[in-house]
Design an enzyme around this catalytic site. Structure first.
Site, mmCIF file in Angstrom:
data_model
loop_
_atom_site.group_PDB
_atom_site.id
_atom_site.type_symbol
_atom_site.label_atom_id
_atom_site.label_comp_id
_atom_site.label_asym_id
_atom_site.label_seq_id
_atom_site.Cartn_x
_atom_site.Cartn_y
_atom_site.Cartn_z
ATOM 1 N NE ARG A 235 -4.299 -1.369 0.052
ATOM 2 C CZ ARG A 235 -4.458 -2.446 -0.695
ATOM 3 N NH1 ARG A 235 -3.463 -2.856 -1.460
ATOM 4 N NH2 ARG A 235 -5.598 -3.113 -0.693
ATOM 5 C CD GLU A 264 -3.605 3.851 -4.868
ATOM 6 O OE1 GLU A 264 -4.668 3.218 -5.070
ATOM 7 O OE2 GLU A 264 -2.534 3.300 -4.630
ATOM 8 C CG HIS A 283 -3.805 -0.089 -6.432
ATOM 9 N ND1 HIS A 283 -4.148 0.536 -5.255
ATOM 10 C CD2 HIS A 283 -3.796 -1.414 -6.147
ATOM 11 C CE1 HIS A 283 -4.337 -0.367 -4.310
ATOM 12 N NE2 HIS A 283 -4.118 -1.565 -4.829
#
Length: 334
Positions: A235, A264, A283
């Site tokens: 993360r 994000e 991601h």
């Protein structure tokens, strides 16, 4: 009356059809916090992706909600503490994405070290004037072979990464909250975290984000990474990005590859300036067709288990049973 469930993203069709056999389903594609707060009172369960934030404000309006099934291994997008306080069961998936993410991680690492992404841009921009230009400009490229690699986090993904790296002829080290004897039997050496950071040439982060792991790679630890490579597949907030950018600017960190960011989605970032030193992806390490379908089935299975009064292995907030016993959320027969 059948339970009513909302799926908050575009789930693969086969697991979605399986879910519809047992419950009434609404698909709400990526609702805003306001939209979700308005609609949440209608549902007994929800299935969420990492892009769906389930905040305290949303949960305060979740009058009927019994289960939040995360379509991911991570669950930092859900206020688990508030869910537990309200007797709402939270589940995650595990193991499903390990192979896809591990494969992607090795790809990121090789790309970072061999500058494949940079070379692609180089040739597309018409900069290949001669072999001499390439040989002089790319002479700092290194091989993975012979390097010391440290994996921080040795869960399913960490183990899958280790399995793929062994054939590359690297020396493998790891740190985890708990020693893993089965991993060590395969020649992966355990080191305390700070010792690992100092010992290895490459660090791979494969941790979930928790209160304990937030900024686990802070300014002090980034200093230990001078002349090294860092890869983040966990993360974004595992790394203090401001300290990271400073290290790149000062030439201390040799390279950084990441699939995740503190905030994000990313539209602008200081990391964009460092094309040679970084590899950045949006991601999507787990976005393999096979993995997504398997993950969908597991998320559905977890949600249905809760509604049948069963506790799945991947229950995140095990203390929730003290607030609302599993028998009280049962709505389906086995």
């Amino acid at each position: 009356m059948r339970p009513k469930v909302a799926v908050l993203f575009k789930m693969k069709s086969r697991p979605l059809e399986e879910l519809k056999k047992h419950v009434d389903v609404d698909v709400l594609l990526y609702p805003s916090e306001d939209e979700l707060a308005e609609r949440i009172k209608e549902y007994d369960g929800i299935i969420v992706s990492p892009l769906n934030r389930v905040t305290k404000r949303v949960l305060e309006r979740a009058e009927k909600l019994k289960v939040i099934s995360c379509h991911s291994a991570g669950y930092d997008n859900v206020d688990v503490e508030e869910a537990t306080r309200r007797g709402i069961y939270v589940t995650k998936v595990s193991g499903v994405l390990s192979e896809a993410v591990a494969e992607f991680t090795v790809g990121l690492l090789i790309n970072l070290m061999r500058k494949i992404h940079y070379a692609d841009k180089f040739i597309r921009k018409g900069k290949w004037e001669s072999h001499r230009v390439v040989w002089s400009g790319f002479k700092e490229i290194e091989t993975l072979y012979g390097k010391k690699v440290g994996i921080v986090g040795m869960g399913a993904i960490g183990r899958a990464i280790a399995k793929r790296l062994i054939p590359f002829g690297v020396d493998l080290y790891y740190w985890s909250r708990h020693r893993k004897e089965e991993v060590e039997r395969k020649g992966v050496k355990y080191l305390p975290l700070d010792d690992l950071l100092e010992e290895v040439d490459i660090v791979i982060l494969a941790l979930p984000l928790t209160k304990e792991t937030y900024h686990i790679i802070n300014a002090e630890r980034i200093e230990k990474l001078k002349g090294k490579y860092l890869v983040n597949i966990g993360r974004g907030a595992l790394v203090d990005e401001k300290a990271l950018v400073r290290a790149l600017k000062e030439g201390k960190l040799k390279g950084y590859a990441t699939d995740v960011f503190e905030e994000e989605p990313v539209k602008e970032h200081e990391l964009f300036e460092y094309e040679w030193e970084t590899v950045l992806t949006p991601h999507y390490a787990g976005l393999a067709k096979e993995a997504l379908e398997d993950m969908g089935f597991q998320a559905v299975k977890n949600l249905l288990a809760i509604l049948r009064g069963e506790i799945p292995e991947d229950l995140v907030n095990r203390d929730v049973v003290k607030v609302r016993p599993i028998e009280e959320v049962k709505m389906l027969e086995g």
